[in-house]
Design a protein around this motif. Structure first.
Motif, short mmCIF file in Angstrom:
data_model
loop_
_atom_site.label_atom_id
_atom_site.label_comp_id
_atom_site.label_asym_id
_atom_site.label_seq_id
_atom_site.Cartn_x
_atom_site.Cartn_y
_atom_site.Cartn_z
N LEU A 96 0.88 -1.20 0.19
CA LEU A 96 0.01 0.09 0.08
C LEU A 96 0.82 1.23 -0.18
O LEU A 96 0.57 2.35 -0.58
CB LEU A 96 -0.97 -0.12 1.15
N GLN A 98 3.84 1.56 -1.52
CA GLN A 98 4.34 1.65 -2.54
C GLN A 98 3.26 2.26 -3.61
O GLN A 98 3.57 3.22 -4.57
CB GLN A 98 4.75 0.17 -3.20
N ASN A 99 1.94 1.72 -3.45
CA ASN A 99 0.89 2.40 -4.40
C ASN A 99 0.85 3.89 -4.11
O ASN A 99 0.51 4.86 -5.17
CB ASN A 99 -0.33 1.43 -4.17
N LYS A 102 3.24 5.58 -5.82
CA LYS A 102 3.15 5.77 -7.39
C LYS A 102 2.11 6.81 -7.41
O LYS A 102 2.29 7.53 -8.56
CB LYS A 102 2.77 4.42 -7.81
N LEU A 103 0.99 6.88 -6.68
CA LEU A 103 0.04 7.81 -7.03
C LEU A 103 0.58 9.23 -6.56
O LEU A 103 -0.07 10.33 -7.38
CB LEU A 103 -1.36 7.43 -6.09
N THR A 154 6.00 1.82 -13.75
CA THR A 154 5.14 1.53 -12.65
C THR A 154 3.80 2.06 -12.50
O THR A 154 2.95 1.72 -12.03
CB THR A 154 5.97 2.05 -11.36
N MET A 158 -1.65 1.64 -13.11
CA MET A 158 -2.55 2.46 -12.16
C MET A 158 -3.51 3.27 -13.03
O MET A 158 -3.31 3.74 -14.00
CB MET A 158 -1.59 3.58 -11.15
#
Length: 193
Positions: A96, A98-99, A102-103, A154, A158
């Motif tokens: 989470l 890492q997400n 990314k976001l 990455t 998404m």
């Protein structure tokens, strides 16, 4: 030879009377000492009762030891289950985070801003607070949104937000030209003198 003659005493009569026999000689006075009476006979305890009590005590000790062993092993199983759960939650937390990274990347924010209809300012202006001077011009026109020049692999999985605020797959967005850019002119280098 000695002057003592053996005395004949009937022990059965002595025990029954509880008296000391008088000596057979006639000249000595009778003594007032008597033998202690025999203790009354107790009823003998059964060895079976003692054996049952001993077996009961041993069984109680074994039951207590078994109960403690079960409690300790149950605690060990619970601790192992909690360690596994903690490990799994740590993995989920890493995925989470890492997400979130990314976001929150500038490329993702720029893509989402473009999907929402925001445009880039080609020459931004700034206000210098020390003297109130305006650096740049507020009158410049905004340019079209330029896609990211460096693709981010990455972010491929998404989603992005569209103009209606719904999440749509990134593949539906405009693709970036993947051809390499050729350098034109001299390479910039710092002055070393």
């Amino acid at each position: 030879m000695s002057g003592i003659a053996p005395a004949r005493i009937d022990l059965r009569r002595l025990i029954a009377d509880g008296r000391q026999p008088a000596p057979e000689r006639g000249g000595e006075p009778e003594r007032h000492l008597r033998p202690a009476p025999l203790p009354a006979k107790r009823r003998a305890r059964s060895p079976l009762a003692a054996a049952l009590v001993a077996v009961g005590i041993v069984l109680a000790i074994l039951a207590a030891q078994l109960g403690l062993s079960i409690t300790v092993s149950q605690g060990a199983y619970e601790m192992r289950a909690l360690e596994i759960e903690q490990r799994d939650l740590g993995r989920v937390q890493r995925v989470l985070s890492q997400n979130v990274d990314k976001l929150s990347s500038p490329q993702n924010l720029a893509d989402n801003a473009a999907k929402l209809g925001m445009v880039q300012n080609a020459s931004p202006a700034a206000l210098r607070l020390s003297d109130g001077a305006i650096m740049g011009s507020f009158e410049t026109k905004a340019s079209e949104v330029e896609p990211n020049l460096v693709p981010n692999s990455t972010l491929a999985s998404m989603p992005v937000v569209d103009t209606e605020g719904l999440l749509v797959p990134r593949a539906a967005t405009a693709t970036v030209d993947q051809t390499p850019v050729r350098w034109k002119g001299a390479l910039p280098a710092p002055d070393t003198h």
